[in-house]
Design a protein around this motif. Structure first.
Motif, PDB file in Angstrom:
ATOM      1  N   LEU A  90      34.486 -33.228  30.276  1.00  0.00           N
ATOM      2  CA  LEU A  90      33.074 -33.431  29.983  1.00  0.00           C
ATOM      3  C   LEU A  90      32.930 -34.024  28.594  1.00  0.00           C
ATOM      4  O   LEU A  90      33.839 -33.953  27.779  1.00  0.00           O
ATOM      5  CB  LEU A  90      32.326 -32.092  30.044  1.00  0.00           C
ATOM      6  N   LEU A  91      31.768 -34.578  28.327  1.00  0.00           N
ATOM      7  CA  LEU A  91      31.482 -35.177  27.031  1.00  0.00           C
ATOM      8  C   LEU A  91      30.565 -34.243  26.236  1.00  0.00           C
ATOM      9  O   LEU A  91      29.450 -33.939  26.677  1.00  0.00           O
ATOM     10  CB  LEU A  91      30.803 -36.533  27.232  1.00  0.00           C
ATOM     11  N   LEU A  92      31.032 -33.760  25.087  1.00  0.00           N
ATOM     12  CA  LEU A  92      30.206 -32.929  24.205  1.00  0.00           C
ATOM     13  C   LEU A  92      29.259 -33.859  23.457  1.00  0.00           C
ATOM     14  O   LEU A  92      29.687 -34.716  22.688  1.00  0.00           O
ATOM     15  CB  LEU A  92      31.075 -32.147  23.222  1.00  0.00           C
ATOM     16  N   LEU A  93      27.974 -33.690  23.707  1.00  0.00           N
ATOM     17  CA  LEU A  93      26.977 -34.579  23.105  1.00  0.00           C
ATOM     18  C   LEU A  93      26.618 -34.122  21.697  1.00  0.00           C
ATOM     19  O   LEU A  93      26.559 -32.930  21.421  1.00  0.00           O
ATOM     20  CB  LEU A  93      25.726 -34.626  23.975  1.00  0.00           C
ATOM     21  N   ASP A  94      26.399 -35.045  20.821  1.00  0.00           N
ATOM     22  CA  ASP A  94      25.996 -34.828  19.426  1.00  0.00           C
ATOM     23  C   ASP A  94      27.048 -34.093  18.608  1.00  0.00           C
ATOM     24  O   ASP A  94      26.844 -33.862  17.428  1.00  0.00           O
ATOM     25  CB  ASP A  94      24.663 -34.070  19.337  1.00  0.00           C
ATOM     26  N   ASP A  95      28.141 -33.684  19.219  1.00  0.00           N
ATOM     27  CA  ASP A  95      29.259 -33.020  18.541  1.00  0.00           C
ATOM     28  C   ASP A  95      28.778 -31.888  17.630  1.00  0.00           C
ATOM     29  O   ASP A  95      29.198 -31.761  16.482  1.00  0.00           O
ATOM     30  CB  ASP A  95      30.080 -34.042  17.752  1.00  0.00           C
ATOM     31  N   THR A  96      27.882 -31.052  18.166  1.00  0.00           N
ATOM     32  CA  THR A  96      27.342 -29.951  17.370  1.00  0.00           C
ATOM     33  C   THR A  96      26.913 -28.790  18.261  1.00  0.00           C
ATOM     34  O   THR A  96      26.750 -28.957  19.469  1.00  0.00           O
ATOM     35  CB  THR A  96      26.146 -30.431  16.515  1.00  0.00           C
ATOM     36  N   VAL A  97      26.768 -27.628  17.667  1.00  0.00           N
ATOM     37  CA  VAL A  97      26.209 -26.449  18.327  1.00  0.00           C
ATOM     38  C   VAL A  97      25.025 -25.968  17.487  1.00  0.00           C
ATOM     39  O   VAL A  97      25.004 -26.165  16.276  1.00  0.00           O
ATOM     40  CB  VAL A  97      27.252 -25.316  18.487  1.00  0.00           C
ATOM     41  N   HIS A 102      23.882 -22.798  21.392  1.00  0.00           N
ATOM     42  CA  HIS A 102      23.648 -23.717  22.499  1.00  0.00           C
ATOM     43  C   HIS A 102      24.214 -25.077  22.113  1.00  0.00           C
ATOM     44  O   HIS A 102      24.205 -25.457  20.944  1.00  0.00           O
ATOM     45  CB  HIS A 102      22.160 -23.860  22.791  1.00  0.00           C
ATOM     46  N   PHE A 103      24.692 -25.788  23.112  1.00  0.00           N
ATOM     47  CA  PHE A 103      25.153 -27.153  22.907  1.00  0.00           C
ATOM     48  C   PHE A 103      24.849 -27.952  24.167  1.00  0.00           C
ATOM     49  O   PHE A 103      24.558 -27.382  25.225  1.00  0.00           O
ATOM     50  CB  PHE A 103      26.649 -27.199  22.573  1.00  0.00           C
ATOM     51  N   GLU A 104      24.898 -29.260  24.047  1.00  0.00           N
ATOM     52  CA  GLU A 104      24.635 -30.120  25.187  1.00  0.00           C
ATOM     53  C   GLU A 104      25.890 -30.899  25.524  1.00  0.00           C
ATOM     54  O   GLU A 104      26.636 -31.309  24.638  1.00  0.00           O
ATOM     55  CB  GLU A 104      23.479 -31.065  24.894  1.00  0.00           C
ATOM     56  N   TYR A 105      26.098 -31.087  26.822  1.00  0.00           N
ATOM     57  CA  TYR A 105      27.234 -31.856  27.297  1.00  0.00           C
ATOM     58  C   TYR A 105      26.773 -32.729  28.459  1.00  0.00           C
ATOM     59  O   TYR A 105      25.672 -32.553  28.990  1.00  0.00           O
ATOM     60  CB  TYR A 105      28.377 -30.928  27.730  1.00  0.00           C
ATOM     61  N   SER A 106      27.614 -33.669  28.844  1.00  0.00           N
ATOM     62  CA  SER A 106      27.306 -34.548  29.956  1.00  0.00           C
ATOM     63  C   SER A 106      28.526 -34.650  30.855  1.00  0.00           C
ATOM     64  O   SER A 106      29.655 -34.732  30.377  1.00  0.00           O
ATOM     65  CB  SER A 106      26.905 -35.933  29.445  1.00  0.00           C
ATOM     66  N   ASP A 107      28.282 -34.658  32.159  1.00  0.00           N
ATOM     67  CA  ASP A 107      29.382 -34.847  33.097  1.00  0.00           C
ATOM     68  C   ASP A 107      29.472 -36.282  33.589  1.00  0.00           C
ATOM     69  O   ASP A 107      30.534 -36.718  34.029  1.00  0.00           O
ATOM     70  CB  ASP A 107      29.285 -33.871  34.269  1.00  0.00           C
ATOM     71  N   THR A 108      28.384 -37.029  33.496  1.00  0.00           N
ATOM     72  CA  THR A 108      28.386 -38.417  33.954  1.00  0.00           C
ATOM     73  C   THR A 108      28.165 -39.411  32.830  1.00  0.00           C
ATOM     74  O   THR A 108      28.391 -40.593  33.010  1.00  0.00           O
ATOM     75  CB  THR A 108      27.282 -38.635  35.006  1.00  0.00           C
ATOM     76  N   GLY A 109      27.671 -38.955  31.692  1.00  0.00           N
ATOM     77  CA  GLY A 109      27.323 -39.849  30.596  1.00  0.00           C
ATOM     78  C   GLY A 109      25.869 -40.265  30.627  1.00  0.00           C
ATOM     79  O   GLY A 109      25.357 -40.840  29.670  1.00  0.00           O
ATOM     80  N   ASP A 110      25.171 -39.978  31.745  1.00  0.00           N
ATOM     81  CA  ASP A 110      23.765 -40.355  31.893  1.00  0.00           C
ATOM     82  C   ASP A 110      22.815 -39.163  31.853  1.00  0.00           C
ATOM     83  O   ASP A 110      21.623 -39.318  32.007  1.00  0.00           O
ATOM     84  CB  ASP A 110      23.549 -41.078  33.233  1.00  0.00           C
ATOM     85  N   ASN A 111      23.352 -37.974  31.690  1.00  0.00           N
ATOM     86  CA  ASN A 111      22.499 -36.780  31.722  1.00  0.00           C
ATOM     87  C   ASN A 111      22.858 -35.843  30.579  1.00  0.00           C
ATOM     88  O   ASN A 111      23.861 -36.036  29.906  1.00  0.00           O
ATOM     89  CB  ASN A 111      22.640 -36.057  33.067  1.00  0.00           C
TER      90      ASN A 111
END
Length: 116
Positions: free
Chosen positions: A42-49, A71-80
């Motif tokens: 998966l892609l860790l978005l914003d590289d932060t928690v 909390h952190f955000e990640y993406s499985d497709t790169g579009d979400n």
């Protein structure tokens, strides 16, 4: 040394300790999120928690520690954007939650077995 100066010094030392402890816990949470995202591809978005919750809790030995939920955000497709959580007790990892990633992985495995 007057009492007000001693109390002020104590408050400053406590604030410094809290800042340092929070920084170390945040780094531990970020490392756990990075490792989980890398393991699940998966892609860790914003590289932060981001700190979501902070409260006192007891560890297995009965010592009082700070329980932090990041909390952190990640993406499985790169579009979400999907939300995950890291729970720490002190700087020890208690739980890492990637809710949609497990379902997505199971769905891909089910589709792969149907294709065969």
């Amino acid at each position: 040394m007057p009492w007000t100066e001693m109390i002020s010094l104590f408050v400053l030392l406590a604030a410094g300790w809290f800042w340092y402890d929070s920084f170390q816990a945040r780094e531990a949470g970020l490392c756990a999120a990075r490792a989980a995202c890398a393991a699940e591809d998966l892609l860790l978005l914003d590289d932060t928690v981001a700190l979501a919750s902070l409260r006192p809790a007891r560890d297995d030995e009965g010592r009082l520690r700070l329980r932090r939920v990041y909390h952190f955000e990640y993406s499985d497709t790169g579009d979400n954007r999907r939300e995950g959580r890291v729970t720490l007790l002190g700087s020890e990892l208690l739980m890492l939650h990637l809710p949609q990633a497990q379902r997505h992985w199971r769905h891909l495995m089910a589709n792969a077995s149907e294709d065969e």
